[in-house]
Design an enzyme around this catalytic site. Structure first.
Site, short mmCIF file in Angstrom:
data_model
loop_
_atom_site.label_atom_id
_atom_site.label_comp_id
_atom_site.label_asym_id
_atom_site.label_seq_id
_atom_site.Cartn_x
_atom_site.Cartn_y
_atom_site.Cartn_z
N LYS A 117 0.81 -1.21 0.00
CA LYS A 117 0.00 0.00 0.00
C LYS A 117 0.85 1.27 0.00
O LYS A 117 0.41 2.32 -0.46
CB LYS A 117 -0.99 -0.02 1.15
CG LYS A 117 -2.07 -1.08 0.90
CD LYS A 117 -3.16 -1.09 1.92
CE LYS A 117 -4.24 -2.11 1.53
NZ LYS A 117 -3.76 -3.51 1.66
C1 LIG Z 1 -4.32 -4.56 1.07
C2 LIG Z 1 -3.55 -5.81 0.93
C3 LIG Z 1 -3.92 -6.82 0.02
C4 LIG Z 1 -5.17 -6.73 -0.82
O1 LIG Z 1 -5.14 -5.73 -1.80
P1 LIG Z 1 -6.48 -5.23 -2.50
O2 LIG Z 1 -6.10 -4.04 -3.27
O3 LIG Z 1 -7.44 -4.92 -1.38
O4 LIG Z 1 -6.97 -6.35 -3.36
C5 LIG Z 1 -3.10 -7.93 -0.09
N1 LIG Z 1 -2.01 -8.08 0.67
C6 LIG Z 1 -1.62 -7.14 1.57
C7 LIG Z 1 -0.42 -7.38 2.38
C8 LIG Z 1 -2.38 -5.98 1.73
O5 LIG Z 1 -1.99 -5.04 2.62
#
Ligand SMILES: *Cc1c(COP(=O)(O)O)cnc(C)c1O
Length: 476
Positions: A117
């Site tokens: 993120k």
């Molecule tokens: C947020 C997240 C996901 C999922 O991503 P999306 O965009 O919600 O599909 C997968 N792995 C980790 C470690 C995350 O923080």
């Protein structure tokens, strides 16, 4: 470039108009009115930009196709300020490595909070600061987190002018590492609020505050959740970077991506890249036990889960009851029919809890036309995959990445390279790693001893008025 809503609102907006917004006024999500096309010649040029000038230059080149209301020099400077080795740990920013001929990993989790993120949130922080300054405005971000989103938002917004972050989280329910990451931030503009309750209580509070429109307006409250278009756009860049690296490393005919998925934000960016003309063979959606998306791609039925039907798993950042970005893809799947998209997401889901596209022509060609396929993994699958990868390649992967590797290994073809996105580092989820391997994952130097740092957090009951009072006290 103008932006429209997936629910057919006639009014179109520019990038900076939607930057600070969440949902469109009709409840839809914003998308560009068309996808800029990258032909073979342009693809070659972007590849050269990436290898000669680096990730930040690639980001500028791609973002500028979608943003025409920030002067080019400013946008370039924002990209250069965001994607640095100092912030993301490597000069490549999102390096690809090979485990074997058909299985590659792209590292997206070397940013400040060790999860993917950061890749988008760091850009968002700089875009927000730039735009708020230009408009002479302030923004108070109110959010709810069970871990990765909240810390990525706080690290992106810390010290930014004109921005405060108020982040609620369920008291005592995040991993000790995640708590330490968030609560050790001592910046004046970051406020951690630990709610005595579960994640749903935090979300309900945020919803209740946001639904009080006069209060929201008066206190200039906004969000940074995964439906924000700028976040999705920033994610498009690493699919180009991943493709260029994989193409250079492998003689295999096809390059595909396997994406650990929850809210469909990450893999939706892959869809956008593919729609632009990036030659991605397949987009493999990997879910955990919360397999709303796998069910759709297998059956054509999209069925939202109740909270009692949403599992708490060992890949917690993928524990969702509905995939909040999915509407964007359905809009494209339905040839951008806003009326039909609106019918499905606002009427059918409300009335029945699901919609069914199994008989729709577009669903029948979903893999040929859009490249999508999918798979699910369980807790035991994650443990087995973490162990197998450790034994075969002497690497520790986190449980979310393990979901991706498990599904990738099931479906990779002989003439294909599957690039699995590494969405977090294993140290964030140490207990599952210990369960799988009997050893603790190693910890990057910068994170040694963070559990012992001073913390700044207030604990509150799950009470909307108390959160509102806290906001009033700290916004002035
Ligand atoms: C947020 C997240 C996901 C999922 O991503 P999306 O965009 O919600 O599909 C997968 N792995 C980790 C470690 C995350 O923080």
């Amino acid at each position: 470039m103008k932006y429209l809503s997936t629910r057919g609102l006639p009014q179109k907006k520019s990038f900076c108009d939607i930057l600070l917004e969440g949902l469109a006024p009709d409840g839809g999500l914003y998308l560009p009115e068309h996808y800029p096309q990258v032909d073979a010649h342009e693809l070659k040029r972007l590849e050269e930009v990436f290898f000669k000038e680096g990730y930040a230059a690639l980001a500028f080149n791609i973002l500028s196709l979608f943003i025409d209301d920030i002067p080019a020099n400013d946008l370039r400077a924002l990209c250069e300020k965001t994607y640095t080795e100092a912030v993301f740990g490597t000069p490549q920013i999102a390096p690809v490595r090979a485990l074997n001929e058909g299985l590659f990993i792209q590292a997206l989790s070397n940013g400040p909070t060790l999860a993917f993120k950061d890749m988008a949130m760091q850009m968002l922080g700089n875009l927000f600061e730039y735009e708020l300054n230009r408009k002479g405005q302030e923004l108070n971000i109110l959010g709810a987190t069970s871990g990765d989103t909240g810390s990525a938002a706080e690290y992106a917004m810390r010290g930014k002018k004109g921005i405060r972050v108020f982040m609620t989280s369920p008291n005592g329910r995040m991993s000790p590492f995640q708590q330490a990451q968030m609560f050790s931030l001592l910046d004046d503009n970051i406020f951690n609020i630990a709610i005595e309750g579960v994640f749903d209580d935090c979300q309900d509070i945020v919803k209740a505050v946001s639904n009080d429109l006069p209060f929201k307006k008066q206190l200039k409250i906004g969000t940074v959740n995964s439906i924000n278009w700028a976040r999705l756009l920033a994610q498009v860049v690493y699919y180009f970077a991943g493709y260029f690296q994989a193409r250079k490393m492998s003689p295999r005919e096809h390059i595909s991506f396997a994406v650990p998925s929850g809210n469909f934000g990450n893999v939706c960016a892959a869809h956008v890249a593919r729609m632009m003309g990036l030659p991605l063979h397949r987009l493999v959606v990997a879910t955990n036990e919360n397999n709303v998306l796998d069910e759709f791609f297998k059956t054509g039925v999209y069925r939202v889960r109740s909270s009692s039907d949403t599992h708490e798993t060992s890949s917690p950042s993928m524990d969702i009851s509905k995939a909040s970005n999915f509407e964007r893809f359905i809009f494209d799947l339905l040839a951008r029919n806003g009326a039909l998209t609106s019918q499905l997401f606002s009427k059918d889901i409300d009335a029945k809890g699901y919609f069914d596209l199994s008989a729709h022509e577009s669903f029948k060609s979903i893999e040929q036309q859009f490249g999508f396929s999918s798979g699910t993994s369980t807790h035991q699958n994650r443990l087995d995959t973490i162990k197998q990868v450790f034994e075969a390649y002497h690497e520790i992967i986190d449980p979310h990445t393990a979901d991706g590797v498990k599904v990738a290994q099931e479906c990779t073809q002989d003439n294909e390279v599957m690039v699995v996105l590494e969405t977090a580092l294993p140290i964030k989820f140490a207990s599952t790693i210990t369960e799988a391997l009997g050893v603790e994952p190693s910890r990057p130097k910068a994170f040694e001893g963070i559990e012992a740092l001073p913390k700044r957090v207030v604990v509150m009951p799950a009470n909307v008025q108390q959160v509102k009072d806290f906001l009033i006290d700290h916004v002035r």
